[in-house]
Design an enzyme around this catalytic site. Structure first.
Site, PDB file in Angstrom:
ATOM      1  N   HIS A   1       7.040  -4.548 -12.477  1.00 57.47           N
ATOM      2  CA  HIS A   1       7.417  -2.785 -12.550  1.00 57.47           C
ATOM      3  C   HIS A   1       8.936  -3.780 -11.048  1.00 57.47           C
ATOM      4  CE1 HIS A   1       8.563   0.683 -10.226  1.00 57.47           C
ATOM      5  NE2 HIS A   1       7.644   1.415 -10.703  1.00 57.47           N
TER       6      HIS A   1
ATOM      7  N   GLU B   1      11.307   1.965 -17.695  1.00 56.04           N
ATOM      8  CA  GLU B   1      11.618   2.934 -17.227  1.00 56.04           C
ATOM      9  C   GLU B   1      13.351   2.334 -16.462  1.00 56.04           C
ATOM     10  OE1 GLU B   1       7.692   3.535 -14.577  1.00 56.04           O
ATOM     11  OE2 GLU B   1       8.367   2.341 -13.577  1.00 56.04           O
TER      12      GLU B   1
ATOM     13  N   GLY C   1      11.655   7.610  -9.056  1.00 56.36           N
ATOM     14  CA  GLY C   1      11.711   8.772  -7.472  1.00 56.36           C
ATOM     15  C   GLY C   1      13.445   9.331  -7.308  1.00 56.36           C
TER      16      GLY C   1
ATOM     17  N   GLY D   1       5.402   8.022 -10.864  1.00 57.60           N
ATOM     18  CA  GLY D   1       5.091   7.488  -9.514  1.00 57.60           C
ATOM     19  C   GLY D   1       4.357   8.450  -8.734  1.00 57.60           C
ATOM     20  N   GLY D   2       5.521   9.720  -8.947  1.00 56.80           N
ATOM     21  CA  GLY D   2       4.805   9.943  -7.372  1.00 56.80           C
ATOM     22  C   GLY D   2       4.093  11.877  -7.315  1.00 56.80           C
TER      23      GLY D   2
ATOM     24  N   ASN E   1       1.120   5.619 -11.475  1.00 57.18           N
ATOM     25  CA  ASN E   1       1.480   4.305 -10.533  1.00 57.18           C
ATOM     26  C   ASN E   1       1.211   5.214  -9.019  1.00 57.18           C
ATOM     27  OD1 ASN E   1       2.118   2.925  -9.429  1.00 57.18           O
ATOM     28  ND2 ASN E   1       3.941   2.491 -10.179  1.00 57.18           N
ATOM     29  N   TRP E   2       0.466   4.669  -8.396  1.00 58.47           N
ATOM     30  CA  TRP E   2       0.100   5.376  -7.115  1.00 58.47           C
ATOM     31  C   TRP E   2       1.458   4.742  -5.577  1.00 58.47           C
ATOM     32  CZ3 TRP E   2      -5.017   7.497  -5.653  1.00 58.47           C
ATOM     33  CH2 TRP E   2      -5.752   8.408  -6.242  1.00 58.47           C
ATOM     34  N   LYS E   3       1.594   3.236  -6.425  1.00 58.54           N
ATOM     35  CA  LYS E   3       2.409   2.241  -5.879  1.00 58.54           C
ATOM     36  C   LYS E   3       1.433   2.865  -4.408  1.00 58.54           C
ATOM     37  CE  LYS E   3       6.119   3.497  -7.998  1.00 58.54           C
ATOM     38  NZ  LYS E   3       7.858   4.416  -8.378  1.00 58.54           N
TER      39      LYS E   3
ATOM     40  N   SER F   1      10.976   9.723 -12.904  1.00 61.00           N
ATOM     41  CA  SER F   1      11.246  10.993 -12.393  1.00 61.00           C
ATOM     42  C   SER F   1      10.485  12.339 -13.400  1.00 61.00           C
ATOM     43  CB  SER F   1      12.178  11.516 -11.729  1.00 61.00           C
ATOM     44  OG  SER F   1      13.335  11.029 -10.351  1.00 61.00           O
TER      45      SER F   1
ATOM     46  N   GLU G   1       9.794  -2.345  -8.673  1.00 62.06           N
ATOM     47  CA  GLU G   1      10.267  -2.701  -7.655  1.00 62.06           C
ATOM     48  C   GLU G   1       9.758  -3.573  -6.870  1.00 62.06           C
ATOM     49  OE1 GLU G   1       7.578   0.238  -6.744  1.00 62.06           O
ATOM     50  OE2 GLU G   1       9.131   2.011  -7.345  1.00 62.06           O
TER      51      GLU G   1
END
Ligand code: PGA
Length: 251
Positions: free
Chosen positions: A99, A168, A174, A234-235, A12-14, A213, A101
């Site tokens: 998600h 999640e 993150g 993600g990251g 997930n590159w956001k 994470s 966010e």
């Protein structure tokens, strides 16, 4: 790992990535092309601006693509929004919905998330439906209860050709923090039991991803848990080398 469900690793590159970031997909494609048989499915959800270019250039690769959100309607007066059908048209096979966010930044309720998941299924996409408790809810001992409620109210009754669930914990996203392996195990087992209760045999086949994470150093110990069928990353999905190590942790 030998499990009945093929593991799924989703990046997930956001809101990250300009055109040059597509080079990371080339790098990943190159790494994957050297592996004779990969033991999991690989999906990248880039920003919408990069989706079509990425999907077109990699249509013969081992990488599939997804959107990060969709509107619940097929088309219409919704400035700035993207429909599931548009994502499909751009080459997506998956879409992340609900998600945390988006639930927080855009006030998305469980009901809206269900509508989006239904729209995704109708358009031929597999929705990746996200659930997860906040830090306070975990501290209050309510994590299982909160996730159960989100799960039952964010999942359509008719799951068509299939859905994916991503657990999640919001406080793990993150932050570098992850729940204990026992806590992940307990949550995924609860989700599996509920999916079987709701959807019978189909529920036994729904991939349940862990997200928050996940990185090369912890992927293996998480992915080995019985009802963890992959990861939403993600990251650590932004760099091909890190993401490839997580993919490799599936075998
Ligand atoms: P993270 O994000 O891997 O950077 O924690 C996961 C996610 O939000 O999907």
């Amino acid at each position: 790992m030998s499990k009945a469900i093929t593991p799924l690793i989703v990046g997930n590159w956001k809101m990250n990535g300009l055109i040059e970031q597509l080079g990371e997909i080339d790098n990943l494609d190159y790494e994957l092309s050297k592996v004779e048989k990969i033991t999991c499915s690989v999906v990248i959800c880039p920003p919408a601006t990069l989706l079509m270019k990425a999907a077109l250039s990699k249509r013969h690769s081992k990488i599939a693509f997804g959107g990060q959100d969709c509107h619940s309607e097929e088309k219409g007066a919704h400035t700035g929004d993207i429909s599931a059908k548009m994502l499909f048209d751009a080459g997506a096979q998956f879409v992340i919905v609900g998600h945390s966010e988006r639930r927080v930044d855009h006030n998305e309720s469980n009901e809206i998330v269900t509508q989006k998941a239904k729209a995704a299924l109708l358009s031929g996409l597999t929705p990746i439906i996200c659930v997860g408790e906040s830090e306070d809810e975990r501290k209050q001992g309510r994590a299982l209860e909160v996730v159960l409620e989100q799960l039952t109210s964010s999942t359509p009754d008719d799951i068509g050709n299939g859905i994916v669930i991503a657990y999640e914990p919001v406080w793990a996203i993150g932050t570098g923090l992850i729940p204990t392996l026992d806590d992940i195990d307990e949550m995924h087992n609860m989700i599996r039991a509920e999916l079987i209760k709701q959807h019978g045999k189909k529920g036994a086949k729904i991939p349940i991803l862990y997200g928050g994470s996940m990185k090369p150093s912890n992927a293996k110990e998480i992915l080995i848990l019985e009802n963890v069928n992959g990861g939403l990353v993600g990251g650590a999905s932004l760099k091909a080398s890190d993401f490839f190590q997580i993919i490799s942790a599936c075998s």
